[in-house]
Design a protein around this motif. Sequence first.
Motif, mmCIF file in Angstrom:
data_model
loop_
_atom_site.group_PDB
_atom_site.id
_atom_site.type_symbol
_atom_site.label_atom_id
_atom_site.label_comp_id
_atom_site.label_asym_id
_atom_site.label_seq_id
_atom_site.Cartn_x
_atom_site.Cartn_y
_atom_site.Cartn_z
ATOM 1 N N GLN A 85 -1.145 7.246 7.170
ATOM 2 C CA GLN A 85 -2.262 7.797 7.928
ATOM 3 C C GLN A 85 -1.765 8.372 9.258
ATOM 4 O OE1 GLN A 85 -5.453 4.939 8.277
ATOM 5 N NE2 GLN A 85 -5.724 4.767 6.063
ATOM 6 N N HIS A 113 -4.068 5.297 1.632
ATOM 7 C CA HIS A 113 -4.350 3.886 1.890
ATOM 8 C C HIS A 113 -3.069 3.209 2.388
ATOM 9 C CE1 HIS A 113 -6.377 -0.063 0.316
ATOM 10 N NE2 HIS A 113 -5.766 -0.237 1.472
ATOM 11 N N ASN A 131 0.828 -1.209 0.000
ATOM 12 C CA ASN A 131 0.000 0.000 0.000
ATOM 13 C C ASN A 131 0.862 1.257 0.000
ATOM 14 O OD1 ASN A 131 -2.389 -1.468 0.028
ATOM 15 N ND2 ASN A 131 -2.563 -1.440 2.256
ATOM 16 N N ARG A 167 -10.092 12.730 3.043
ATOM 17 C CA ARG A 167 -9.238 11.780 2.333
ATOM 18 C C ARG A 167 -8.040 11.393 3.186
ATOM 19 N NH1 ARG A 167 -4.747 10.733 -0.155
ATOM 20 N NH2 ARG A 167 -4.734 9.352 -1.973
ATOM 21 N N TYR A 216 -11.886 -5.288 2.687
ATOM 22 C CA TYR A 216 -10.925 -4.247 3.018
ATOM 23 C C TYR A 216 -9.725 -4.856 3.731
ATOM 24 C CZ TYR A 216 -14.997 -1.151 2.455
ATOM 25 O OH TYR A 216 -16.103 -0.501 1.964
ATOM 26 N N ASP A 274 -10.035 -1.844 -0.823
ATOM 27 C CA ASP A 274 -10.656 -0.586 -0.402
ATOM 28 C C ASP A 274 -12.160 -0.594 -0.656
ATOM 29 O OD1 ASP A 274 -10.586 -0.464 -3.146
ATOM 30 O OD2 ASP A 274 -9.246 1.266 -3.244
ATOM 31 N N GLU A 289 1.042 4.104 -3.016
ATOM 32 C CA GLU A 289 0.878 5.550 -2.813
ATOM 33 C C GLU A 289 2.094 6.303 -3.362
ATOM 34 O OE1 GLU A 289 -1.541 7.450 -1.407
ATOM 35 O OE2 GLU A 289 -2.928 5.833 -0.884
ATOM 36 N N SER A 297 -9.466 4.341 5.686
ATOM 37 C CA SER A 297 -9.508 5.401 4.671
ATOM 38 C C SER A 297 -10.900 5.491 4.047
ATOM 39 C CB SER A 297 -8.446 5.173 3.589
ATOM 40 O OG SER A 297 -8.679 3.970 2.891
ATOM 41 N N ALA A 298 -11.563 4.344 3.830
ATOM 42 C CA ALA A 298 -12.910 4.358 3.273
ATOM 43 C C ALA A 298 -13.908 4.950 4.262
ATOM 44 C CB ALA A 298 -13.339 2.941 2.879
ATOM 45 N N SER A 328 -5.933 -0.509 6.556
ATOM 46 C CA SER A 328 -5.906 0.909 6.182
ATOM 47 C C SER A 328 -6.935 1.225 5.108
ATOM 48 C CB SER A 328 -4.501 1.311 5.720
ATOM 49 O OG SER A 328 -4.070 0.500 4.641
ATOM 50 N N GLY A 329 -7.317 0.209 4.326
ATOM 51 C CA GLY A 329 -8.384 0.424 3.353
ATOM 52 C C GLY A 329 -9.707 0.716 4.046
#
Length: 320
Positions: A257, A252, A55, A249, A233, A228, A59, A240-241, A236-237
């Motif tokens: 985060q 992910h 992930n 926002r 999920y 996500d 990013e 974040s969702a 972190s998905g």
Amino acid sequence: MPTSALSCRAAALATAMTVALSLTPTPARANPGTDPAERVASAAEQLEIVVEQYNELREALRETRANSAAMHAEMTPLEHAIEAHRSEVSLIAARAYRTGDTRALGTLGTLIGAATPENLLDPLLLLDRLTRERHRAIAALTEAYERLAKARRAVEALAARQRGQERQLAARKLAIETELARLAGMTGPDEPAGKSVPRLPEAVGGAAGEAVRFAYAQLGKPYRWAGDGPDGYDCSGLTSAAWAAAGVRLPHNAARQYRAVNLVSRSARRAGDLVFYYRDLHHVAIYVGGEKIIHAPRAGTRIRIDRVDYQPVVGYGRPG
């Protein structure tokens, strides 16, 4: 090209390089023993670490590609400006010196057209100065273009390296999943889906309430690596969702985060805050109040409610 824009691109490149260099393989943990359940849990945790590394890499690769595209967009007008200045210099030389058509030079042409033997030197000096300034402008634009092109080549090289790391992580993931599949027959089926959804431990309003209600609606869905939603999920998905449903926002990736939120103390935490676990920050959950969290634990499990201290807590963070 403005110097500030080049500085921003260089800073972004340096950040991306740092991210890429930080994605080193995670050392294998000690042998968990011969108990199949322990071995499954250990393999699943290793998979979660790999997933969060993936992930993070995804990013970083997205940022790298965006930087490359932005640089390309800045290079195009630079090319046009260089060509325009070169054309102007050619026009000055062709019309002023060959044909004597000084009208093409605007104000300078008027000066030259009005010149007499006594004052001819001044407009000619102005013409020479104008031509030299055009050449200096071309040189500055060319230098900026070359610096940007060099930075873009570095970014593209970084993207190639990140894609290679992506393939390495995919291979590690496959090996762990293969081991999990082999052990699954020794430990029985995956965790079953829950049949009922417990009530919220406390009333939550605002954006945090939206995030918590979203997380509750996902209870019982399976852990899915790099997932996500909406069918599954990873840790972190899910977070974040949940906060995306509240209009905030988050990247992910659990470690990203952690860097994106406002850190709060244990005593100040409240429902909707994120809870981060392990020193390497490879797991994150959403606090729902009443000493409870909702999270996607690991492969083979489903999104569920757990005690907030089910694993060592590193910190708490408030998005927004």
